[in-house]
Enzyme design. Structure first.
Site, mmCIF file in Angstrom:
data_model
loop_
_atom_site.group_PDB
_atom_site.id
_atom_site.type_symbol
_atom_site.label_atom_id
_atom_site.label_comp_id
_atom_site.label_asym_id
_atom_site.label_seq_id
_atom_site.Cartn_x
_atom_site.Cartn_y
_atom_site.Cartn_z
ATOM 1 N N PRO A 1 11.640 -13.141 -0.607
ATOM 2 C CA PRO A 1 10.482 -13.409 0.249
ATOM 3 C C PRO A 1 9.700 -12.130 0.529
ATOM 4 C CG PRO A 1 12.491 -14.377 1.158
ATOM 5 C CD PRO A 1 12.912 -13.448 0.070
ATOM 6 N N ARG A 2 8.404 -12.278 0.721
ATOM 7 C CA ARG A 2 7.545 -11.119 0.951
ATOM 8 C C ARG A 2 7.844 -10.446 2.284
ATOM 9 N NH1 ARG A 2 4.445 -7.295 -1.591
ATOM 10 N NH2 ARG A 2 2.750 -6.589 -0.263
ATOM 11 N N GLU B 1 14.030 -2.709 -2.989
ATOM 12 C CA GLU B 1 14.775 -2.955 -4.224
ATOM 13 C C GLU B 1 14.026 -3.828 -5.223
ATOM 14 O OE1 GLU B 1 19.398 -2.506 -3.805
ATOM 15 O OE2 GLU B 1 18.762 -4.364 -2.828
ATOM 16 N N LEU C 1 2.146 -5.430 -11.896
ATOM 17 C CA LEU C 1 2.354 -4.308 -12.811
ATOM 18 C C LEU C 1 3.760 -3.744 -12.744
ATOM 19 C CD1 LEU C 1 -1.043 -2.433 -12.381
ATOM 20 C CD2 LEU C 1 -0.343 -3.939 -14.247
ATOM 21 N N GLU C 2 4.446 -3.935 -11.617
ATOM 22 C CA GLU C 2 5.821 -3.443 -11.524
ATOM 23 C C GLU C 2 6.716 -4.153 -12.534
ATOM 24 O OE1 GLU C 2 6.481 -2.088 -6.961
ATOM 25 O OE2 GLU C 2 6.042 -4.207 -7.250
ATOM 26 N N GLU D 1 0.824 -1.213 0.000
ATOM 27 C CA GLU D 1 0.000 0.000 0.000
ATOM 28 C C GLU D 1 0.858 1.262 0.000
ATOM 29 O OE1 GLU D 1 -2.294 -3.409 1.413
ATOM 30 O OE2 GLU D 1 -0.391 -2.565 2.070
ATOM 31 N N MET E 1 15.277 -4.211 1.638
ATOM 32 C CA MET E 1 13.986 -3.560 1.450
ATOM 33 C C MET E 1 14.089 -2.514 0.343
ATOM 34 S SD MET E 1 11.704 -4.808 3.516
ATOM 35 C CE MET E 1 10.470 -3.493 3.489
#
Length: 423
Positions: A270-271, A313, A339-340, A60, A311
């Site tokens: 990983p997320r 990147e 979309l990225e 978000e 983070m």
């Protein structure tokens, strides 16, 4: 369910809320820091009144970036306050915006916490990214004549059914919102079904199409790819969840049986940061790995897996890879933003669970910008089809880039609505 019953349930759940913070802190100690902020104890913000933007976590926050930049230019007289719910979201705010915005954790939805927060922040408007519905926050903002703008709304069929279990509370909460900016007609219709006021709902498209990889980012991606090896096939597994890494590693083993992919590189991201170390250990059992945090430059050719343990990147990784698998889609998480990858001309592969991005994933398939697989066993063949066929890879990448360019416009529509709310 009335709001009063909801409040009493919240109070009964307070011990659970505190225990959850403590428990999550064992995997990420940042949950133990700044706990008072979650109950509205923030430093009072000096005038002028800020525009408050709430973005739950990393996704978000990144989606909000175009709005943040536009608001900074359009309303320099109003500082921006961004709230998140997670430490990773907090880190993403610092990464993207530095000291250009104020930041704190959002208050839990207790009336007292929300009142304290509003007393000290005194925002001129509350902007909530995507579909975060907070009965007390919305009610108390409305009571203070603070416009509530919920933007980039996506409301899946399953989410709507969950809200319908508490139909009265959902309807009352939606009626507190001044404006909704829905991603699609389907999202708008579900809001109306739940009880949103028809005059408050407008379809503006997805703000996530407002992606612009600047020249400096493109140059950085090119340099990064040179460091990885220009002639190596590189595929990115982005935002993976627990259970998916084993599927990705199985696909890697299958791909490496082919001579043309013997030297391929897997970039595995990983997320959730608290899983970086565990995923690295899993990969290390069978493969030569490197950590992105320890190898920012040249990568040894013997490295088979680069674990993305940093983070901010991921967009850079999309730009440097050949094809991307979108995590959260082989497990029932609902997928992540593809979309990225499309914005930088990279084909995407995703699994059957894309319900959080239903319209976008369908559009991607219709445009030929990616493929959807139904089982983990199809992952290796799908990646192989793109890596082994330059024409197909380029055609899908071009289709993705064109799709993103043609669907821009949500930012303009959102700014028009914001102008109506900020007097």
């Amino acid at each position: 369910m009335s709001r009063h019953i909801y409040i009493w349930l919240l109070r009964l759940l307070t011990p659970y809320v505190l225990l959850r913070i403590i428990w999550r802190g064992f995997s990420n100690p940042d949950y133990w820091r700044r706990i008072p902020e979650r109950f509205g104890f923030i430093e009072p913000l000096p005038p002028p009144r800020p525009i408050w933007i709430h973005a739950v976590s990393v996704g978000e926050v990144r989606a909000a970036a175009p709005l943040v930049h536009e608001l900074t230019v359009r309303y320099p007289e109003h500082p921006l306050l961004i709230t998140t719910m997670t430490p990773t979201g907090s880190a993403q705010v610092r990464e993207l915006f530095g000291g250009g915005v104020a930041h704190c954790y959002a208050p839990y939805d207790y009336p007292g916490a929300v009142r304290r927060f509003l007393d000290r922040a005194n925002p001129v408007m509350a902007m909530v990214m995507e579909t975060e519905l907070w009965p007390n926050i919305f009610y108390l903002c409305r009571a203070r004549a603070i416009p509530v703008f919920v933007t980039n709304v996506r409301m899946s069929e399953s989410s709507m059914r969950k809200y319908q279990r508490f139909a009265g509370l959902a309807r009352a909460t939606l009626r507190q919102v001044t404006r909704f900016a829905a991603q699609s007609k389907s999202d708008a219709q579900r809001l109306l079904t739940l009880g949103a006021a028809p005059e408050s709902v407008e379809v503006t498209g997805s703000i996530k199409f407002e992606i612009n990889m600047g020249a400096s980012m493109r140059e950085a991606a090119e340099v990064l790819r040179l460091g990885w090896g220009q002639d190596r096939p590189v595929w990115l597994a982005a935002s993976t969840h627990e259970g998916e890494e084993e599927m990705v590693l199985a696909a890697l083993a299958e791909l490496k049986k082919q001579a043309r992919f013997a030297n391929m590189l897997l970039v595995l991201v990983p997320r959730h940061p608290e899983r970086f170390a565990a995923v690295a250990r899993l990969c290390k059992k069978q493969h030569r790995i490197a950590l992105r945090s320890e190898t920012p430059g040249m990568l040894d050719a013997s490295v088979e897996i680069l674990v993305g343990d940093t983070m901010g990147e991921l967009q850079l990784f999309f730009g440097a890879a050949d094809v991307a698998f979108i995590g959260g889609s082989l497990v029932p998480t609902g997928g992540h933003n593809l979309l990225e990858a499309s914005a930088v001309g990279k084909p995407v592969v995703f699994g059957p669970h894309m319900f959080n991005f239903q319209e976008i994933s369908q559009m991607t398939l219709e445009r030929g910008a990616g493929v959807q697989i139904q089982s983990p066993h199809q992952l290796a063949p799908a990646v192989s089809d793109f890596l082994g066929n330059a024409n197909r890879r380029d055609s899908a990448g071009l289709a993705g880039r064109k799709m993103v360019e043609e669907n821009r416009g949500a930012l303009t529509a959102n700014m028009r609505l914001i102008e109506e709310l900020i007097k």
